[in-house]
Design a protein around this motif. Structure first.
Motif, PDB file in Angstrom:
ATOM      1  N   THR A 206      58.964  -3.160  18.833  1.00  0.00           N
ATOM      2  CA  THR A 206      59.403  -2.071  19.539  1.00  0.00           C
ATOM      3  C   THR A 206      58.803  -0.932  19.196  1.00  0.00           C
ATOM      4  O   THR A 206      57.984  -0.145  20.038  1.00  0.00           O
ATOM      5  N   VAL A 207      58.632  -0.597  18.091  1.00  0.00           N
ATOM      6  CA  VAL A 207      57.947   0.463  17.341  1.00  0.00           C
ATOM      7  C   VAL A 207      56.557   0.437  17.563  1.00  0.00           C
ATOM      8  O   VAL A 207      55.838   1.556  18.067  1.00  0.00           O
ATOM      9  N   SER A 208      55.947  -0.648  17.268  1.00  0.00           N
ATOM     10  CA  SER A 208      54.330  -0.643  17.430  1.00  0.00           C
ATOM     11  C   SER A 208      54.014  -0.644  19.114  1.00  0.00           C
ATOM     12  O   SER A 208      52.971  -0.421  19.374  1.00  0.00           O
ATOM     13  N   ASP A 209      55.025  -0.817  20.020  1.00  0.00           N
ATOM     14  CA  ASP A 209      54.727  -0.539  21.402  1.00  0.00           C
ATOM     15  C   ASP A 209      54.945   0.802  21.835  1.00  0.00           C
ATOM     16  O   ASP A 209      54.688   0.977  23.135  1.00  0.00           O
ATOM     17  N   THR A 210      55.403   1.575  21.042  1.00  0.00           N
ATOM     18  CA  THR A 210      55.664   3.120  21.642  1.00  0.00           C
ATOM     19  C   THR A 210      54.565   3.841  22.117  1.00  0.00           C
ATOM     20  O   THR A 210      54.604   4.663  22.898  1.00  0.00           O
ATOM     21  N   ILE A 211      53.312   3.723  21.193  1.00  0.00           N
ATOM     22  CA  ILE A 211      52.178   4.231  21.758  1.00  0.00           C
ATOM     23  C   ILE A 211      51.116   3.111  21.746  1.00  0.00           C
ATOM     24  O   ILE A 211      50.934   2.053  21.229  1.00  0.00           O
ATOM     25  N   ASP A 212      50.008   3.566  22.402  1.00  0.00           N
ATOM     26  CA  ASP A 212      48.675   2.711  22.351  1.00  0.00           C
ATOM     27  C   ASP A 212      47.446   3.754  21.994  1.00  0.00           C
ATOM     28  O   ASP A 212      46.942   4.169  22.773  1.00  0.00           O
ATOM     29  N   PRO A 213      47.211   3.821  20.877  1.00  0.00           N
ATOM     30  CA  PRO A 213      46.205   4.754  20.213  1.00  0.00           C
ATOM     31  C   PRO A 213      44.898   4.322  20.545  1.00  0.00           C
ATOM     32  O   PRO A 213      44.021   5.052  20.248  1.00  0.00           O
TER      33      PRO A 213
ATOM     34  N   GLY B  55      57.036  11.770  15.845  1.00  0.00           N
ATOM     35  CA  GLY B  55      55.809  11.984  15.268  1.00  0.00           C
ATOM     36  C   GLY B  55      54.822  11.181  15.803  1.00  0.00           C
ATOM     37  O   GLY B  55      53.536  11.650  16.218  1.00  0.00           O
ATOM     38  N   LEU B  56      55.147   9.828  16.114  1.00  0.00           N
ATOM     39  CA  LEU B  56      53.892   9.170  16.732  1.00  0.00           C
ATOM     40  C   LEU B  56      53.758   9.637  18.147  1.00  0.00           C
ATOM     41  O   LEU B  56      52.580   9.468  18.633  1.00  0.00           O
ATOM     42  N   VAL B  57      54.745   9.816  18.981  1.00  0.00           N
ATOM     43  CA  VAL B  57      54.537  10.167  20.241  1.00  0.00           C
ATOM     44  C   VAL B  57      53.893  11.708  20.266  1.00  0.00           C
ATOM     45  O   VAL B  57      52.885  11.877  21.209  1.00  0.00           O
TER      46      VAL B  57
ATOM     47  N   ALA C 294      46.556  13.963  21.097  1.00  0.00           N
ATOM     48  CA  ALA C 294      45.415  13.501  21.220  1.00  0.00           C
ATOM     49  C   ALA C 294      44.845  12.710  22.563  1.00  0.00           C
ATOM     50  O   ALA C 294      43.669  12.272  22.743  1.00  0.00           O
ATOM     51  N   GLY C 295      45.552  12.903  23.456  1.00  0.00           N
ATOM     52  CA  GLY C 295      45.605  12.398  24.813  1.00  0.00           C
ATOM     53  C   GLY C 295      45.455  10.926  24.819  1.00  0.00           C
ATOM     54  O   GLY C 295      44.974  10.210  25.784  1.00  0.00           O
ATOM     55  N   ALA C 296      46.096  10.226  23.953  1.00  0.00           N
ATOM     56  CA  ALA C 296      46.301   8.836  23.916  1.00  0.00           C
ATOM     57  C   ALA C 296      47.660   8.569  24.703  1.00  0.00           C
ATOM     58  O   ALA C 296      48.236   9.352  24.911  1.00  0.00           O
ATOM     59  N   THR C 297      47.789   7.025  24.949  1.00  0.00           N
ATOM     60  CA  THR C 297      48.685   6.641  25.774  1.00  0.00           C
ATOM     61  C   THR C 297      49.951   6.591  24.913  1.00  0.00           C
ATOM     62  O   THR C 297      50.202   5.836  23.866  1.00  0.00           O
TER      63      THR C 297
ATOM     64  N   GLY D 287      57.630  15.663  16.425  1.00  0.00           N
ATOM     65  CA  GLY D 287      56.517  15.479  17.317  1.00  0.00           C
ATOM     66  C   GLY D 287      55.452  16.740  17.092  1.00  0.00           C
ATOM     67  O   GLY D 287      54.206  16.601  17.273  1.00  0.00           O
ATOM     68  N   GLY D 288      56.125  17.860  17.024  1.00  0.00           N
ATOM     69  CA  GLY D 288      55.411  19.179  16.920  1.00  0.00           C
ATOM     70  C   GLY D 288      54.428  19.223  15.476  1.00  0.00           C
ATOM     71  O   GLY D 288      53.197  19.411  15.478  1.00  0.00           O
ATOM     72  N   MET D 289      55.111  18.698  14.496  1.00  0.00           N
ATOM     73  CA  MET D 289      54.509  18.715  13.091  1.00  0.00           C
ATOM     74  C   MET D 289      53.284  17.710  13.134  1.00  0.00           C
ATOM     75  O   MET D 289      52.283  17.813  12.767  1.00  0.00           O
ATOM     76  N   ALA D 290      53.528  16.589  13.869  1.00  0.00           N
ATOM     77  CA  ALA D 290      52.467  15.485  14.034  1.00  0.00           C
ATOM     78  C   ALA D 290      51.303  15.999  14.910  1.00  0.00           C
ATOM     79  O   ALA D 290      50.247  15.660  14.450  1.00  0.00           O
TER      80      ALA D 290
END
Length: 333
Positions: A64-71, A111-113, A119-122, A316-319
């Motif tokens: 689930t964690v690895s699915d939260t973003i698609d960089p 942080g990931l999101v 970065a404009g990633a998904t 998220g802001g710090m990331a």
């Protein structure tokens, strides 16, 4: 450079796992220590061992964690993951310093999101909403309600028992409930680091989607969180064990049992990376409220809730800021 960034991501992920261990060590043992069911060092040793074992008991939360973003792939994708980790670590350290039991899990997801958005990633918002945000809101409510209900059942079931004798029995029972809580913490939180490392390996094309987690990833994440737990989190332990409410062994047993049950259910049934911090804190408040609602120090509880609410956007802001700095340093397009 790409290999160097992957190594950096793995190292930073394990540092996050270590900070998670000492930040959340109190989750499993604060109630047992505050009721004197266990001495601090014995409790920490037990929690460290159970954290290590728990990390090997599942991989659904990691997925689930690895699915939260698609960089994506390549150096840019790895910098996104790295920035997300740094943002989570920064927020963990801030809340640890002030003794606030905030969520390492939500700091990581936030942080990931945050770095992905910068970065404009998904960002896979359907996964974030259904498996992170909704469980984040529901798990404290469920833990509070169950903590209250289980403690009422204990009070009714032992109403004719001699109070001192019953409390001695619950001190022994707390050894089991604290171990179960620590096992659930390893099951939930070590997997989150595994998921991030797997995400970095995907970005570097070292693994493919659907591949099992490499053993070295599982072992290193288990070892890092276990060592962090052994290092201890005395500031947060004081908040959970005494500042919210002064616990007795029966209420400690009730809150630990409820929290462990919620952790196992969400990991195995819903595959949701919930916060062990939110869960045990809410269960403590629920069990404590059976004394009388005024027995819970609601001012402290409000500070904790404020930290919960701020965790996602602050991490998220710090990331996002970390990503912008890394983009400049690494001269990314």
């Amino acid at each position: 450079m790409e290999l160097a960034i992957i190594i950096a991501v793995v190292v930073v992920a394990l540092v996050f796992d270590y900070t998670n261990g000492f930040h959340d060590a109190a989750n499993a043992i604060a109630t047992s220590v505050s009721t004197r069911a266990l001495t601090p060092r014995v409790a920490l040793a037990m929690a460290a061992i159970m954290n290590f074992i728990g990390a090997f008991l599942g991989q659904k939360v990691a997925t689930t964690v690895s699915d939260t973003i698609d960089p994506g792939t390549g150096s840019h994708a790895l910098v996104i993951v790295l920035a997300g980790l740094v943002g989570a670590i920064a927020w963990n350290l801030i809340t640890w310093w002030y003794g606030l039991p905030s969520s390492s899990s939500h700091a990581l997801i936030g942080g990931l999101v945050g770095s992905a958005v910068a970065a404009g990633a998904t960002a896979n918002w359907d996964v974030v909403i259904s498996k992170v945000v909704i469980p984040m809101l529901l798990s404290p409510l469920v833990a509070f309600s169950l903590g209250f209900a289980v403690m009422l059942a204990i009070m009714w079931g032992f109403r004719r028992s001699h109070p001192a004798k019953a409390q001695r029995g619950f001190k022994l029972a707390q050894t089991v409930s604290a171990a179960a809580m620590a096992l659930g913490h390893g099951l939930q939180d070590a997997q989150k680091t595994m998921g991030v490392i797997f995400l970095a390996l995907l970005a570097g094309n070292y693994v493919q989607p659907g591949d099992p987690l490499p053993f070295w990833v599982i072992f290193s994440a288990a070892a890092a969180i276990s060592l962090g737990t052994w290092a201890g989190g005395w500031r947060i332990m004081r908040t959970l064990g005494r500042r919210i409410i002064h616990l007795d062994p029966a209420r400690g047993f009730a809150s630990e049992s409820v929290a462990a049950s919620v952790l196992y259910t969400t990991a195995y049934v819903f595959e949701a990376p919930i916060s062990t911090t939110h869960t045990i804190t809410s269960a403590v408040m629920g069990a404590g409220a059976t004394k009388r609602f005024s027995a819970v120090r609601w001012g402290v509880a409000r500070s904790i809730v404020a930290a919960w609410v701020l965790t996602f956007p602050m991490a998220g802001g710090m990331a996002a800021l970390t990503y912008l700095a890394c983009r400049y340093v690494f001269q990314l397009p």
